[in-house]
Motif scaffolding. Structure first.
Motif, short mmCIF file in Angstrom:
data_model
loop_
_atom_site.label_atom_id
_atom_site.label_comp_id
_atom_site.label_asym_id
_atom_site.label_seq_id
_atom_site.Cartn_x
_atom_site.Cartn_y
_atom_site.Cartn_z
N LEU A 330 0.84 -1.20 0.00
CA LEU A 330 0.00 0.00 0.00
C LEU A 330 0.87 1.25 0.00
O LEU A 330 0.62 2.19 -0.76
CB LEU A 330 -0.93 -0.02 1.22
CG LEU A 330 -1.90 1.16 1.40
CD1 LEU A 330 -3.15 0.69 2.14
CD2 LEU A 330 -1.26 2.32 2.17
N ASN A 331 1.86 1.27 0.85
CA ASN A 331 2.74 2.43 0.96
C ASN A 331 3.46 2.69 -0.36
O ASN A 331 3.72 3.84 -0.74
CB ASN A 331 3.74 2.21 2.09
CG ASN A 331 4.43 3.49 2.52
OD1 ASN A 331 3.81 4.55 2.59
ND2 ASN A 331 5.72 3.41 2.78
N TYR A 332 3.78 1.62 -1.07
CA TYR A 332 4.42 1.73 -2.39
C TYR A 332 3.44 2.31 -3.41
O TYR A 332 3.78 3.23 -4.16
CB TYR A 332 4.89 0.34 -2.81
CG TYR A 332 5.54 0.25 -4.18
CD1 TYR A 332 6.88 0.57 -4.35
CD2 TYR A 332 4.82 -0.19 -5.28
CE1 TYR A 332 7.49 0.47 -5.59
CE2 TYR A 332 5.41 -0.30 -6.52
CZ TYR A 332 6.75 0.04 -6.67
OH TYR A 332 7.35 -0.07 -7.92
N LEU A 333 2.22 1.80 -3.41
CA LEU A 333 1.23 2.23 -4.41
C LEU A 333 0.86 3.70 -4.27
O LEU A 333 0.60 4.37 -5.27
CB LEU A 333 -0.03 1.37 -4.30
CG LEU A 333 0.04 -0.06 -4.81
CD1 LEU A 333 -1.25 -0.80 -4.48
CD2 LEU A 333 0.30 -0.10 -6.32
N VAL A 334 0.78 4.20 -3.05
CA VAL A 334 0.35 5.58 -2.85
C VAL A 334 1.53 6.53 -2.69
O VAL A 334 1.34 7.70 -2.37
CB VAL A 334 -0.62 5.73 -1.66
CG1 VAL A 334 -1.86 4.89 -1.88
CG2 VAL A 334 0.05 5.39 -0.33
N SER A 335 2.75 6.04 -2.90
CA SER A 335 3.91 6.93 -2.86
C SER A 335 3.80 7.95 -3.98
O SER A 335 3.22 7.67 -5.05
CB SER A 335 5.20 6.12 -3.00
OG SER A 335 5.27 5.52 -4.28
N PRO A 336 4.31 9.16 -3.79
CA PRO A 336 4.22 10.17 -4.85
C PRO A 336 4.77 9.70 -6.20
O PRO A 336 4.20 10.02 -7.24
CB PRO A 336 5.04 11.33 -4.27
CG PRO A 336 4.89 11.19 -2.79
CD PRO A 336 4.88 9.70 -2.55
N LYS A 337 5.84 8.92 -6.17
CA LYS A 337 6.44 8.45 -7.42
C LYS A 337 5.51 7.51 -8.18
O LYS A 337 5.19 7.73 -9.36
CB LYS A 337 7.77 7.74 -7.15
CG LYS A 337 8.46 7.20 -8.40
CD LYS A 337 9.76 6.49 -8.05
CE LYS A 337 10.50 6.02 -9.31
NZ LYS A 337 9.74 5.03 -10.08
N ILE A 338 5.07 6.44 -7.52
CA ILE A 338 4.24 5.43 -8.19
C ILE A 338 2.84 5.96 -8.48
O ILE A 338 2.30 5.75 -9.58
CB ILE A 338 4.17 4.14 -7.35
CG1 ILE A 338 5.58 3.57 -7.11
CG2 ILE A 338 3.28 3.10 -8.02
CD1 ILE A 338 6.35 3.29 -8.37
N ASN A 339 2.27 6.67 -7.53
CA ASN A 339 0.94 7.23 -7.76
C ASN A 339 0.96 8.25 -8.89
O ASN A 339 0.01 8.37 -9.66
CB ASN A 339 0.40 7.86 -6.48
CG ASN A 339 -1.08 7.67 -6.30
OD1 ASN A 339 -1.83 8.63 -6.22
ND2 ASN A 339 -1.53 6.42 -6.24
N PHE A 349 -6.61 11.61 -11.46
CA PHE A 349 -5.73 12.50 -10.72
C PHE A 349 -5.26 11.78 -9.47
O PHE A 349 -5.93 10.89 -8.95
CB PHE A 349 -6.39 13.84 -10.39
CG PHE A 349 -7.53 13.81 -9.42
CD1 PHE A 349 -7.31 13.84 -8.05
CD2 PHE A 349 -8.85 13.80 -9.87
CE1 PHE A 349 -8.35 13.84 -7.15
CE2 PHE A 349 -9.90 13.80 -8.97
CZ PHE A 349 -9.65 13.81 -7.61
N SER A 350 -4.08 12.13 -9.03
CA SER A 350 -3.51 11.50 -7.85
C SER A 350 -4.13 12.11 -6.60
O SER A 350 -4.14 13.34 -6.44
CB SER A 350 -2.00 11.69 -7.81
OG SER A 350 -1.48 11.27 -6.56
N PRO A 351 -4.63 11.27 -5.67
CA PRO A 351 -5.16 11.81 -4.43
C PRO A 351 -4.06 12.22 -3.45
O PRO A 351 -4.34 12.90 -2.47
CB PRO A 351 -5.97 10.64 -3.87
CG PRO A 351 -5.29 9.42 -4.40
CD PRO A 351 -4.79 9.81 -5.76
N ARG A 352 -2.82 11.82 -3.72
CA ARG A 352 -1.68 12.14 -2.85
C ARG A 352 -1.16 13.54 -3.22
O ARG A 352 -0.66 13.76 -4.33
CB ARG A 352 -0.59 11.09 -3.02
CG ARG A 352 0.61 11.24 -2.09
CD ARG A 352 0.29 10.70 -0.72
NE ARG A 352 1.38 10.92 0.23
CZ ARG A 352 2.19 9.95 0.68
NH1 ARG A 352 2.03 8.71 0.27
NH2 ARG A 352 3.11 10.24 1.57
N LYS A 353 -1.27 14.47 -2.32
CA LYS A 353 -0.93 15.86 -2.61
C LYS A 353 0.53 16.02 -3.05
O LYS A 353 0.83 16.79 -3.97
CB LYS A 353 -1.21 16.74 -1.39
CG LYS A 353 -2.68 16.88 -1.05
CD LYS A 353 -2.91 17.81 0.12
CE LYS A 353 -2.43 17.22 1.43
NZ LYS A 353 -2.77 18.09 2.59
#
Length: 440
Positions: A330-339, A349-353
């Motif tokens: 999960l942490n990998y998937l929502v990381s700024p790079k991968i997301n 759009f990426s939900p990760r600001k």
């Protein structure tokens, strides 16, 4: 110093082989279910991401399971859990979180994030856009982490706009109607506007956007036992839709799906289409014979769009080791790079600001400003409808929407009344469970 003499070589090779095998066997294996809810090459891209993760470390092995659309993903994940093989992580439609939590099928995210350094509520609220919070939380507790998100958006053919003398996309319903009339040419088989009306969530999602734009609420976003189908704003949205077909003749009758709409659009025979921002990559890749335009949805009483897309959830029944592995992935998937990579590939759009602080995302938006429209719409975003028995309650209205677009004799009033009665019946067990018993 140790030297590998010839007599020792077989033992050394055996020892190294066993060590390597033990290391491989030590990987915690987890199942990860994912849908591909919009057109495009999403499945291959997700398989690439899974392989990259598996190859990058020695602790976790993710088995990717493609599960079709959002509805079938829910069914398959629930079936796997009942069979004693719950998936450790699922990309689940964001509006299913409430129903799954009420039925106690998914874990509170604190059970997964305890292997990180933040509580789930803090992780959510510190890292993700506020518009996504409500669909990730139930009664104030976080049960999901946003993965990819969307809003409905207006795609338009700039070339047809120019031929019709239209200089900018419509800002209001009145302008949308007027532009659709200019763009429609029956002799050439050309339509002004199309909107999906299927009962696979697309129809209800677009209708809820129209209801919000008409000034109303589609459902109670703080209590999952109430919808507002039989309200003036919903009836008005249904009438607007029906009038575009049978009064203005700018949209074909009958239920339209996303594939029909995109095919008409790519052929140059459609002026405007209301579809997901998650389809941006697909729309961009296939609009080759004309210039593609993207705009915010027009307003009636206000600008308003529902959040769409999906979140990551974990099903109950997984082991502590699987929970830890789920956190790693999960942490990998929502990381700024991968997301960010996923966002640029798909159009979601990426939900990760923090994704939008990366050089790659800044360059991407500078090169194609159309991708920023969904972000601009976030200031007008509302939660995606989520209730007890979300799918059945949703389809109660979507089935009536199908009746409205199929038959001009079906009035918006009768359709709304029927949908409300059916939805109330479906939600009654939950409503009764939260109401005080009458005094005897």
């Amino acid at each position: 110093m140790f030297k590998a003499t010839p007599s020792r070589l077989p033992a050394l090779v055996c020892s190294l082989t066993l060590a390597f095998t033990a290391s491989a066997l030590a990987k915690e294996k987890i199942d990860f279910m994912f849908p591909a809810p919009v057109d495009g090459k999403l499945t291959m891209e997700m398989n690439r991401i899974i392989k990259t993760f598996n190859d990058s470390q020695q602790d976790v092995e993710v088995r990717g399971i493609f599960t079709g659309n959002y509805d079938t993903t829910k069914i398959k994940a629930e079936s796997a859990q009942k069979a004693g093989q719950p998936p450790a992580l699922v990309i689940m439609s964001a509006n299913f979180t409430t129903d799954l939590a009420l039925k106690k099928e998914i874990l509170p995210m604190d059970e997964i994030l305890k292997y990180g350094n933040l509580k789930a509520n803090d992780f959510l609220e510190q890292n993700f856009w506020p518009a996504m919070w409500k669909n990730a939380q139930v009664m104030g507790e976080t049960y999901a982490i946003p993965f990819h998100n969307s809003t409905p958006i207006l795609y338009y053919n700039k070339t047809l706009f120019a031929k019709a003398g239209i200089t900018q996309p419509p800002q209001t319903w009145a302008e949308l109607r007027a532009d659709a009339l200019k763009l429609t040419n029956k002799d050439e088989g050309q339509w002004g506007i199309m909107m999906p009306s299927t009962n696979d969530d697309y129809g209800g999602w677009i209708l809820s956007a129209l209801v919000r734009a008409n000034g109303g609420n589609y459902f109670n976003d703080t209590w999952p036992g109430e919808v507002y189908y039989n309200s003036p704003t919903t009836i008005g949205a249904l009438r607007f839709w029906q009038n575009l077909i049978y009064q203005d003749h700018v949209m074909p009758s009958g239920v339209l799906n996303a594939k029909q709409i995109s095919a008409a659009f790519f052929s140059g025979k459609l002026g405007m289409a209301m579809l997901s921002t998650g389809a941006l990559g697909f729309m961009r890749d296939n609009s080759k014979d004309f210039e593609l335009g993207v705009a915010m949805l027009p307003a009636k009483e206000q600008r308003a769009v529902p959040i769409g897309g999906a979140s990551l959830v974990s099903f109950k029944g997984i082991s502590d080791a699987q929970k830890k592995a789920a956190w790693e992935f999960l942490n990998y998937l929502v990381s700024p790079k991968i997301n960010g990579e996923w966002s640029r590939f798909t159009g979601y759009f990426s939900p990760r600001k923090a994704t939008y602080d990366t050089p790659e995302m800044k360059a991407y938006l500078a090169n194609d400003p159309r991708a920023a429209i969904a972000l601009k719409q976030l200031q007008y975003a509302h939660p995606w409808y989520a209730t007890y028995e979300t799918v059945a309650v949703r389809k109660a209205m979507e089935n009536q929407l199908a009746a409205v677009v199929n038959d001009p004799k079906v009035t918006p009033e009768s359709a709304a009344k029927t949908a409300q009665e059916q939805a109330d019946t479906i939600m009654k067990p939950y409503v009764d469970s939260t109401a005080l018993a009458p005094v005897k």
